[in-house]
Design an enzyme around this catalytic site. Structure first.
Site, PDB file in Angstrom:
ATOM      1  N   CYS A  36      -1.380   1.798  -3.075  1.00 42.07           N
ATOM      2  CA  CYS A  36      -2.374   2.869  -2.875  1.00 42.07           C
ATOM      3  C   CYS A  36      -1.783   4.272  -2.827  1.00 42.07           C
ATOM      4  CB  CYS A  36      -3.135   2.652  -1.570  1.00 42.07           C
ATOM      5  SG  CYS A  36      -3.458   0.948  -1.185  1.00 42.07           S
ATOM      6  N   GLU A  66     -25.928  14.969  -3.291  1.00 42.37           N
ATOM      7  CA  GLU A  66     -27.343  15.109  -2.911  1.00 42.37           C
ATOM      8  C   GLU A  66     -28.247  14.209  -3.751  1.00 42.37           C
ATOM      9  OE1 GLU A  66     -29.356  18.895  -3.815  1.00 42.37           O
ATOM     10  OE2 GLU A  66     -27.670  19.414  -5.103  1.00 42.37           O
ATOM     11  N   CYS A  70       0.822  -1.216   0.000  1.00 44.26           N
ATOM     12  CA  CYS A  70       0.000   0.000   0.000  1.00 44.26           C
ATOM     13  C   CYS A  70       0.855   1.265   0.000  1.00 44.26           C
ATOM     14  CB  CYS A  70      -0.923  -0.021   1.212  1.00 44.26           C
ATOM     15  SG  CYS A  70      -1.788   1.534   1.460  1.00 44.26           S
ATOM     16  N   LYS A 128       0.064   5.448  -6.028  1.00 49.67           N
ATOM     17  CA  LYS A 128      -1.016   5.474  -7.027  1.00 49.67           C
ATOM     18  C   LYS A 128      -1.866   6.733  -6.883  1.00 49.67           C
ATOM     19  CE  LYS A 128      -4.806   4.192  -5.860  1.00 49.67           C
ATOM     20  NZ  LYS A 128      -5.333   2.835  -5.784  1.00 49.67           N
ATOM     21  N   HIS A 166     -27.100  21.073  -0.860  1.00 46.83           N
ATOM     22  CA  HIS A 166     -27.185  21.662  -2.194  1.00 46.83           C
ATOM     23  C   HIS A 166     -26.224  22.842  -2.346  1.00 46.83           C
ATOM     24  CE1 HIS A 166     -29.187  22.529  -5.954  1.00 46.83           C
ATOM     25  NE2 HIS A 166     -29.254  23.805  -5.611  1.00 46.83           N
ATOM     26  N   GLU A 168      -6.702   1.919 -13.086  1.00 43.27           N
ATOM     27  CA  GLU A 168      -6.026   3.022 -12.407  1.00 43.27           C
ATOM     28  C   GLU A 168      -4.752   3.428 -13.156  1.00 43.27           C
ATOM     29  OE1 GLU A 168      -7.659   2.254  -7.887  1.00 43.27           O
ATOM     30  OE2 GLU A 168      -5.635   1.615  -8.329  1.00 43.27           O
ATOM     31  N   TYR A 226      -9.019  -3.348 -11.033  1.00 46.50           N
ATOM     32  CA  TYR A 226      -8.638  -2.133 -10.322  1.00 46.50           C
ATOM     33  C   TYR A 226      -7.359  -1.531 -10.904  1.00 46.50           C
ATOM     34  CZ  TYR A 226     -11.490  -3.055  -6.080  1.00 46.50           C
ATOM     35  OH  TYR A 226     -12.485  -3.244  -5.179  1.00 46.50           O
TER      36      TYR A 226
HETATM   37  P1  NDP Z   1      -8.321  -7.654 -10.565  1.00 46.47           P
HETATM   38  O1  NDP Z   1      -8.684  -9.008 -10.077  1.00 46.47           O
HETATM   39  O2  NDP Z   1      -9.072  -6.466 -10.101  1.00 46.47           O
HETATM   40  O3  NDP Z   1      -8.390  -7.660 -12.167  1.00 46.47           O
HETATM   41  C1  NDP Z   1      -7.664  -8.578 -12.924  1.00 46.47           C
HETATM   42  C2  NDP Z   1      -7.859  -8.312 -14.398  1.00 46.47           C
HETATM   43  O4  NDP Z   1      -6.990  -9.184 -15.113  1.00 46.47           O
HETATM   44  C3  NDP Z   1      -9.261  -8.620 -14.895  1.00 46.47           C
HETATM   45  O5  NDP Z   1      -9.563  -7.751 -15.952  1.00 46.47           O
HETATM   46  C4  NDP Z   1      -9.131 -10.044 -15.385  1.00 46.47           C
HETATM   47  O6  NDP Z   1     -10.023 -10.378 -16.406  1.00 46.47           O
HETATM   48  C5  NDP Z   1      -7.744 -10.021 -15.981  1.00 46.47           C
HETATM   49  N1  NDP Z   1      -7.112 -11.329 -16.035  1.00 46.47           N
HETATM   50  C6  NDP Z   1      -6.926 -12.217 -15.031  1.00 46.47           C
HETATM   51  N2  NDP Z   1      -6.287 -13.312 -15.474  1.00 46.47           N
HETATM   52  C7  NDP Z   1      -6.070 -13.115 -16.785  1.00 46.47           C
HETATM   53  C8  NDP Z   1      -5.454 -13.881 -17.801  1.00 46.47           C
HETATM   54  N3  NDP Z   1      -4.939 -15.093 -17.545  1.00 46.47           N
HETATM   55  N4  NDP Z   1      -5.405 -13.378 -19.052  1.00 46.47           N
HETATM   56  C9  NDP Z   1      -5.935 -12.164 -19.321  1.00 46.47           C
HETATM   57  N5  NDP Z   1      -6.523 -11.389 -18.403  1.00 46.47           N
HETATM   58  C10 NDP Z   1      -6.587 -11.853 -17.149  1.00 46.47           C
HETATM   59  O7  NDP Z   1      -6.755  -7.537 -10.286  1.00 46.47           O
HETATM   60  P2  NDP Z   1      -5.768  -6.288 -10.232  1.00 46.47           P
HETATM   61  O8  NDP Z   1      -4.463  -6.842 -10.620  1.00 46.47           O
HETATM   62  O9  NDP Z   1      -6.320  -5.136 -10.990  1.00 46.47           O
HETATM   63  O10 NDP Z   1      -5.779  -5.916  -8.699  1.00 46.47           O
HETATM   64  C11 NDP Z   1      -5.508  -6.912  -7.714  1.00 46.47           C
HETATM   65  C12 NDP Z   1      -6.222  -6.617  -6.430  1.00 46.47           C
HETATM   66  O11 NDP Z   1      -5.577  -5.545  -5.769  1.00 46.47           O
HETATM   67  C13 NDP Z   1      -7.663  -6.151  -6.573  1.00 46.47           C
HETATM   68  O12 NDP Z   1      -8.576  -7.204  -6.699  1.00 46.47           O
HETATM   69  C14 NDP Z   1      -7.866  -5.386  -5.296  1.00 46.47           C
HETATM   70  O13 NDP Z   1      -8.215  -6.299  -4.296  1.00 46.47           O
HETATM   71  C15 NDP Z   1      -6.510  -4.796  -5.012  1.00 46.47           C
HETATM   72  N6  NDP Z   1      -6.436  -3.370  -5.415  1.00 46.47           N
HETATM   73  C16 NDP Z   1      -7.303  -2.461  -4.885  1.00 46.47           C
HETATM   74  C17 NDP Z   1      -7.253  -1.132  -5.254  1.00 46.47           C
HETATM   75  C18 NDP Z   1      -8.204  -0.138  -4.675  1.00 46.47           C
HETATM   76  O14 NDP Z   1      -8.834  -0.420  -3.678  1.00 46.47           O
HETATM   77  N7  NDP Z   1      -8.371   1.040  -5.287  1.00 46.47           N
HETATM   78  C19 NDP Z   1      -6.265  -0.657  -6.190  1.00 46.47           C
HETATM   79  C20 NDP Z   1      -5.427  -1.691  -6.720  1.00 46.47           C
HETATM   80  C21 NDP Z   1      -5.517  -2.988  -6.331  1.00 46.47           C
HETATM   81  P3  NDP Z   1     -11.456 -11.058 -16.162  1.00 46.47           P
HETATM   82  O15 NDP Z   1     -12.341  -9.966 -15.672  1.00 46.47           O
HETATM   83  O16 NDP Z   1     -11.818 -11.531 -17.516  1.00 46.47           O
HETATM   84  O17 NDP Z   1     -11.268 -12.151 -15.158  1.00 46.47           O
END
Ligand code: NDP
Length: 464
Positions: free
Chosen positions: A47, A454, A42, A50, A449, A185, A181
């Site tokens: 976080c 709101e 983080c 980012k 407002h 981002e 996510y």
């Molecule tokens: P996510 O699980 O959010 O997203 C993963 C993405 O990768 C999806 O689009 C998924 O597609 C795709 N994907 C997974 N496997 C493959 C594959 N083999 N080939 C192609 N595409 C693939 O993971 P992130 O890496 O974005 O983030 C990890 C975690 O970190 C989050 O789940 C969250 O818990 C945490 N996080 C939180 C944040 C916040 O609170 N603002 C910021 C950053 C991270 P599909 O949808 O098709 O499965």
């Protein structure tokens, strides 16, 4: 022989540090081992850097919007290296704050890797830098790391680790693979800073587990901000070429300076070299330590919290809760129970979450799809409007807000938003949902407002 530690925490990230400090506050003798920089994902490569880069990227639209309000803003330029230097300085400062906080709480810090060598009835033997330590309890809080897919040339990809930590030179063009996510981002940051950005993902929409209206609204909004979206695309291979890479995709080749993989995060290999296997601690296929609702693993007195843990089978959908505040809440709850006889429950059902894309998307509670799947008969309230800021800018920007309400009890089950300040607004609504607010109570709340927020208390007619 030194007095044993009451708690040995492996991993100095958000969860581990929160648990260690709270345990020490209640008089426990606590150690933390962290091989990287204290603060964890983080603070060091997640976080915090980012959000700083998100702020930097947000100015692009604000500078543009200022013209509609009579400002003459010409010659605005962005200096990537200056931003990275300022960001890194702030991360160093925060790392220092974390170190001081641990020191002040009386926690012993080992800036190294720890390995559990064995367990007997009395506790655990832990090895750090060739020296043995004894602890009555162990907490595994080692987090997760980016997961890369097994395609040829994947070694030429970078992850959020390189974007958010260190000194990545400014690329001119980037492909982001994955639309969760991190993908959203990172793509938003890059496009805001003027970098040609393409997002490739295998599904038809980003954010698979979010509300469909939120996914559609966000897709529309980030495309308008200039991210080139390529849904339904699979990357088959990455080939390095001078100055960049060529992606071999299901829709033809794509040449970019850099490719960022954001295809999820998993506990393995973080949990792989801790000695858990030989102790018989149960892990799932992602390497997550299986824990019960009290965060205890299959081995007594060995606990796990945060991203490296999973409550599979315990009714807690922990896979969708890999978030800093959840790890902190779990760490504090564990320390309260173990060292203060205070049973604290984490409110898993109303965890708010935000994607810091441009614009932001945020939600708390259930999506319409999940609510229906769970058997609720729901009423849907939804609004889309041009935010007041943009009445003078002429920009085609829309905010979307949505409430999912249980018809039987009138309880608000979910709030969803895409638009500026979504994260700030949803945090407030999370209090209402945690308190079990009904739609009638939302209606009885006087609007503030003029604000965007709101609209959440003025949606009177259901749309479905
Ligand atoms: P996510 O699980 O959010 O997203 C993963 C993405 O990768 C999806 O689009 C998924 O597609 C795709 N994907 C997974 N496997 C493959 C594959 N083999 N080939 C192609 N595409 C693939 O993971 P992130 O890496 O974005 O983030 C990890 C975690 O970190 C989050 O789940 C969250 O818990 C945490 N996080 C939180 C944040 C916040 O609170 N603002 C910021 C950053 C991270 P599909 O949808 O098709 O499965």
């Amino acid at each position: 022989v030194a007095e044993p530690f009451d708690l040995f925490v492996i991993g100095g990230g958000s969860g581990g540090v929160a648990c260690a400090r709270r345990a020490a506050l209640h008089g426990a003798r606590v150690a933390v081992a962290e091989a990287s920089r204290v603060g964890g994902t983080c603070v060091i490569r997640g976080c915090v850097p980012k959000k700083l880069m998100h702020y930097a990227a947000r100015f692009a639209e604000q500078i543009d919007a200022a013209a509609g309000y009579g400002w003459r803003v010409s010659g605005a330029e962005h200096d990537w290296d200056e931003l990275i230097a300022a960001r890194n300085k702030e991360i160093d400062r925060l790392n220092g704050v974390y170190l001081k906080m641990l020191e002040r709480s009386g926690v012993t810090l080992f800036p190294s890797r720890a390995r559990i060598e064995g367990a007997d009835g009395d506790g655990f033997m832990i090895e750090v830098d060739g020296r043995a330590h004894h602890a009555r309890r162990v907490l595994v809080a080692v987090g997760a790391r980016p997961q890369l897919v097994g395609i040829p040339g994947i070694e030429h990809a970078i992850t959020s680790d390189q974007v958010l930590e260190g000194r990545l030179p400014r690329p001119r063009s980037v492909a982001v693979v994955g639309a969760g996510y991190i993908g959203l981002e990172v793509a938003s940051i890059l496009v805001g800073l003027g970098i040609d950005t393409t997002m490739l993902f295998r599904a038809d929409l980003p954010l698979r587990h979010f509300d469909l209206d939120l996914r559609i609204a966000l897709t529309d909004a980030i495309a308008k901000r200039g991210v080139r979206l390529r849904p339904g695309v699979v990357v088959r291979a990455i080939v390095a070429r001078p100055g960049g890479v060529t992606l071999d995709t299901s829709e033809g080749p794509l040449e970019v300076d850099r490719v960022v993989y954001a295809t999820g995060r998993k506990p393995r290999p973080n949990t792989a070299h801790l000695g858990l296997d030989s102790l018989g601690v149960e892990l799932d296929e992602t390497g997550a330590v299986q824990v019960d609702p009290a965060y205890e693993s299959s081995l007594g007195d060995l606990f796990a919290i945060g991203d490296c843990s999973d409550h599979a089978g315990q009714g807690l959908d922990s896979g969708s809760h890999d978030l800093t505040p959840v790890a902190i809440a779990e760490g504090r709850a564990l320390a309260e129970r173990l060292f203060n006889s205070n049973p604290v429950e984490v409110a898993y059902d109303t965890i708010p979450t935000a994607v810091f894309s441009l614009p932001e998307a945020a939600m708390v509670g259930l999506s319409e799809e999940r609510a229906r799947k769970a058997g609720f008969d729901v009423a849907i309230y939804r609004t889309r409007f041009r935010p007041m800021l943009h009445t003078l800018t002429g920009h085609d920007v829309q905010t979307m807000m949505k409430l999912v309400v249980d018809k039987a009890s009138d309880r608000v089950l979910g709030c969803h938003m895409v638009g500026d300040d979504a994260a700030e607004i949803i945090q407030g609504l999370a209090v209402a949902l945690t308190a079990g607010a009904t739609k009638a109570q939302f209606d009885a709340t006087v609007a503030l407002h003029p604000s965007a927020a709101e609209e959440f208390v003025t949606m009177s007619q259901p749309v479905g």
